[in-house]
Write a protein that holds these residues in place. Structure first.
Motif, PDB file in Angstrom:
ATOM      1  N   VAL A  36      24.180  65.557  45.699  1.00 43.49           N
ATOM      2  CA  VAL A  36      24.435  64.837  46.945  1.00 43.49           C
ATOM      3  C   VAL A  36      23.358  63.789  47.162  1.00 43.49           C
ATOM      4  N   GLY A  37      22.113  64.108  46.898  1.00 46.29           N
ATOM      5  CA  GLY A  37      21.022  63.153  47.047  1.00 46.29           C
ATOM      6  C   GLY A  37      21.189  61.965  46.117  1.00 46.29           C
ATOM      7  N   LEU A  38      21.609  62.212  44.889  1.00 46.10           N
ATOM      8  CA  LEU A  38      21.833  61.124  43.941  1.00 46.10           C
ATOM      9  C   LEU A  38      22.976  60.229  44.395  1.00 46.10           C
ATOM     10  N   HIS A  39      23.987  60.841  44.933  1.00 49.74           N
ATOM     11  CA  HIS A  39      25.142  60.097  45.445  1.00 49.74           C
ATOM     12  C   HIS A  39      24.707  59.129  46.552  1.00 49.74           C
ATOM     13  N   HIS A  40      23.901  59.609  47.475  1.00 51.58           N
ATOM     14  CA  HIS A  40      23.450  58.765  48.580  1.00 51.58           C
ATOM     15  C   HIS A  40      22.528  57.652  48.097  1.00 51.58           C
ATOM     16  N   ARG A  41      21.667  57.958  47.157  1.00 57.51           N
ATOM     17  CA  ARG A  41      20.787  56.919  46.610  1.00 57.51           C
ATOM     18  C   ARG A  41      21.589  55.857  45.868  1.00 57.51           C
TER      19      ARG A  41
END
Length: 77
Positions: free
Chosen positions: A3-8
């Motif tokens: 999820v963090g990678l998606h947002h970045r």
């Protein structure tokens, strides 16, 4: 973690997405953009940087930074 990678990723590509959707309207650009494009004309460094936006080598955030735009406009004066 994904999820963090998606947002970045989304944050990183948002400026080019917004730039592309503005171009895709096929409407005349706003007056400020027309003036900037007029100043870009004949300025090889600025033309290269503008082309770099669509090539993905220059961020729209970097190109449209007020200081960068000011240098382009100042060189055209």
């Amino acid at each position: 973690m994904a999820v963090g990678l998606h947002h970045r990723r989304d944050a990183a590509v948002l400026p080019i997405y917004e730039f592309t959707t503005q171009l895709a309207t096929l409407q005349a650009p706003p007056l400020e953009m027309q003036q900037l494009l007029g100043a870009v004309h004949g300025n090889q460094d600025a033309m290269d940087a503008f082309a770099g936006i669509t090539a993905g080598t220059v961020s729209p955030v970097e190109f449209f930074d007020p200081e960068h735009v000011g240098r382009i406009m100042g060189a055209a004066a």
